[in-house]
Design a protein around this motif. Structure first.
Motif, mmCIF file in Angstrom:
data_model
loop_
_atom_site.group_PDB
_atom_site.id
_atom_site.type_symbol
_atom_site.label_atom_id
_atom_site.label_comp_id
_atom_site.label_asym_id
_atom_site.label_seq_id
_atom_site.Cartn_x
_atom_site.Cartn_y
_atom_site.Cartn_z
ATOM 1 N N TYR A 37 -19.618 -5.224 -5.889
ATOM 2 C CA TYR A 37 -18.537 -4.409 -5.379
ATOM 3 C C TYR A 37 -19.116 -3.405 -4.371
ATOM 4 C CZ TYR A 37 -16.189 -5.944 -9.693
ATOM 5 O OH TYR A 37 -15.647 -6.686 -10.714
ATOM 6 N N ARG A 38 -18.248 -2.843 -3.553
ATOM 7 C CA ARG A 38 -18.685 -1.769 -2.685
ATOM 8 C C ARG A 38 -17.583 -0.737 -2.528
ATOM 9 N NH1 ARG A 38 -19.053 -5.048 3.114
ATOM 10 N NH2 ARG A 38 -16.788 -5.272 3.454
ATOM 11 N N GLU A 46 -14.057 -2.189 -3.811
ATOM 12 C CA GLU A 46 -13.563 -3.552 -3.639
ATOM 13 C C GLU A 46 -14.629 -4.549 -4.079
ATOM 14 O OE1 GLU A 46 -13.092 -5.067 0.351
ATOM 15 O OE2 GLU A 46 -14.781 -3.917 1.133
ATOM 16 N N VAL A 48 -16.644 -7.753 -3.418
ATOM 17 C CA VAL A 48 -17.003 -8.493 -2.213
ATOM 18 C C VAL A 48 -17.523 -9.895 -2.512
ATOM 19 C CG1 VAL A 48 -17.442 -6.432 -0.850
ATOM 20 C CG2 VAL A 48 -19.323 -7.468 -2.108
ATOM 21 N N ALA A 49 -18.063 -10.097 -3.703
ATOM 22 C CA ALA A 49 -18.595 -11.416 -4.039
ATOM 23 C C ALA A 49 -18.638 -11.568 -5.549
ATOM 24 C CB ALA A 49 -19.988 -11.613 -3.464
ATOM 25 N N TYR A 59 -16.095 -15.128 -2.168
ATOM 26 C CA TYR A 59 -16.376 -13.977 -1.316
ATOM 27 C C TYR A 59 -15.086 -13.443 -0.689
ATOM 28 C CZ TYR A 59 -21.060 -15.953 -1.573
ATOM 29 O OH TYR A 59 -22.251 -16.457 -2.029
ATOM 30 N N THR A 60 -15.081 -12.155 -0.449
ATOM 31 C CA THR A 60 -13.974 -11.616 0.316
ATOM 32 C C THR A 60 -14.148 -12.061 1.771
ATOM 33 O OG1 THR A 60 -12.700 -9.587 0.678
ATOM 34 C CG2 THR A 60 -15.079 -9.417 0.950
ATOM 35 N N SER A 62 -14.165 -10.766 4.659
ATOM 36 C CA SER A 62 -14.960 -10.009 5.624
ATOM 37 C C SER A 62 -16.459 -10.272 5.517
ATOM 38 C CB SER A 62 -14.689 -8.508 5.472
ATOM 39 O OG SER A 62 -15.070 -8.069 4.189
ATOM 40 N N VAL A 63 -16.912 -10.882 4.420
ATOM 41 C CA VAL A 63 -18.351 -11.120 4.268
ATOM 42 C C VAL A 63 -18.691 -12.610 4.204
ATOM 43 C CG1 VAL A 63 -18.534 -8.946 3.008
ATOM 44 C CG2 VAL A 63 -18.482 -11.096 1.726
ATOM 45 N N ASP A 89 -20.025 -2.530 6.925
ATOM 46 C CA ASP A 89 -20.584 -2.872 5.619
ATOM 47 C C ASP A 89 -21.177 -1.648 4.923
ATOM 48 O OD1 ASP A 89 -21.814 -5.888 7.092
ATOM 49 O OD2 ASP A 89 -20.066 -5.682 5.788
ATOM 50 N N TYR A 93 -23.006 0.099 -3.017
ATOM 51 C CA TYR A 93 -22.808 -1.206 -3.628
ATOM 52 C C TYR A 93 -23.122 -1.151 -5.117
ATOM 53 C CZ TYR A 93 -22.134 -3.409 0.899
ATOM 54 O OH TYR A 93 -21.619 -3.783 2.125
#
Length: 118
Positions: A37-38, A46, A48-49, A59-60, A62-63, A89, A93
């Motif tokens: 998350y980040r 959110e 992210v992976a 993955y979301t 954006s990444v 980014d 994290y």
């Protein structure tokens, strides 16, 4: 209570790479789905992976194509390889269980700061 320790963050120029690590305590690591998350300043955290116990990943948007999540069950560690980093980014994290599969642990680690800047 599972303890989570993230590491590997730092300052990197746009286009650079970092590899984050998350070490988790406990004996149940291998059966959990894990996520990275980040949280950027002023924004909500959110996912992210994520990586399932069987190794499937998501993955979301954006990444996608830039980040890769992986796990080493023998080391109780989950990784996030981040390539082609962008200023957006920049965030703290964190790792925890994948919220799309299971409820994350109440206790979060301290996180690791990633700053992408020239």
């Amino acid at each position: 209570q599972v303890q989570l320790v993230e590491s590997g963050g730092g300052l990197v120029q746009p286009g650079g790479s970092l590899r984050l690590s998350c070490a988790a305590s406990g004996s149940m690591f291998s059966i959990y789905a894990w996520g990275w998350y980040r949280q950027a300043p002023g924004k909500q955290r959110e996912l992210v992976a994520g990586i399932a116990s069987g190794g499937s990943t998501h993955y979301t948007d954006s990444v996608k194509g830039r980040f890769t999540i992986s796990r080493d069950n023998a080391k109780n560690t989950v990784y996030l390889q981040m390539n082609s980093l962008k200023p957006e980014d920049t965030a703290v994290y964190y790792c925890n269980t994948d919220e799309t599969i299971m409820i994350p642990f109440d206790s979060w680690g301290q996180g690791t700061q990633v700053t992408v800047s020239s």
